[in-house]
Structures are given as structure tokens and as C-alpha cells.
Design an enzyme around this catalytic site. Sequence first.
Site, PDB file in Angstrom:
ATOM      1  CB  THR A 199     -15.662 -98.496   1.452  1.00  0.00           C
ATOM      2  OG1 THR A 199     -16.329 -97.240   1.532  1.00  0.00           O
ATOM      3  CG2 THR A 199     -16.663 -99.572   1.069  1.00  0.00           C
ATOM      4  CB  CYS A 200     -11.082-101.189   1.287  1.00  0.00           C
ATOM      5  SG  CYS A 200     -11.352-100.330  -0.277  1.00  0.00           S
ATOM      6  CB  SER A 201     -10.152-100.547   6.277  1.00  0.00           C
ATOM      7  OG  SER A 201      -8.991-100.438   5.495  1.00  0.00           O
TER       8      SER A 201
END
Length: 183
Positions: free
Chosen positions: A55-57
Site C-alpha cells: 500500500t505504501c509503495s
Amino acid sequence: MKAGFKLPDVTFHTRVRDESIGGDNPFRWEDKTTADYFADKRVVLFSLPGAFTPTCSTYQLPGFENGFDDFKAKGIDEIYCMSVNDSFVMNKWAQSQNLENVKVIPDGSGEFTRRMGMLVRKDNLGFGLRSWRYAAVVNNGVIEAWFEEPGLADNHPEDPYGVSSPETVLAYLEEASKSVAAE
């Protein structure tokens, strides 16, 4: 945390590029403080469970990176991404994401995150202690607006995402700029 709170004073151990060193690893250690990052600036800070995670990337970091001009137009000087990862990991992640606008802050020991009340256990994923996902608009070291994902808890079975998204933070900034214009 919530609006009106001052950020904790912490020293971050960072690695910065220094071409005078030469070789394959031209980096040196440089300590930076909370004041170095936040004094006399209006910034967006977002924190997430880990560098290189899906999700972060895929969503959160690219959304802030690609929307930088929109944030700048709403009075934001810098955008910082923080994670409970060391400087080596954060720098490599920034490089892999081709960051030009968002700056990464390594909270390797989790001290800042702990003092923000956002340090959680993620042993269920094999991560250990990490940050709960949140974002904030910070004005001269004081939280102006706070965006925390719901369900703050150790070993949460999910990774909620939406409240701390670039779109949500930008919508707040657009509303805040309308309020200022109306005054």
C-alpha cells in the site's frame, strides 16, 4: 495526537549523499532534529508501516510524490514520509521510487513514532514495532490537522488506508484555503 499538539523533539540518524567521499557508497551520517525538519515550515508528514510494503509503495507514497505541485499550491513547503525503518532502507526505498519531491525521514528506533503515540506491534506480520498509518499537516512544529487511520491497535489484522491518503489531506488543504480566502 491531535491538532494543536507540538511534535516531540527527537534526533534522527540519517545518511546523506556526500560526493567528496567517493566510491560506491558516498554517504555519511548526519543527525537531524525535529526542528531541522519542521521549524518555520508548513509541511505534510505521513507515516506508514514500512518501506517497500504494497500500500505504501503503490498508493500513498506515489500519491504524495505525484501531487506535490498541488500541495505546494496550497501552502505546503515540504512533504515528509516517515517509517520505523533505518536510513539505509529509507534511502534505498526513496531511490527505488524515483523520489524528487517527497523527502524520507528514518525513525529507525521508533522513538518519534512512540512519542507520537503511534507505535504498534505488527508481530502478526513479522514486522515487530512499526508506525500506525497517519498523516498530519504541521505548521512550525505544531500539528494543524491530523489524519489517523481507524482501528489503532497492536497486531491489527488489516492495514486500513484512506483517511491518511494524499487525496484526503489535499481536500483538507483546499477547504482550509477557502476559509482563509473568505476571511
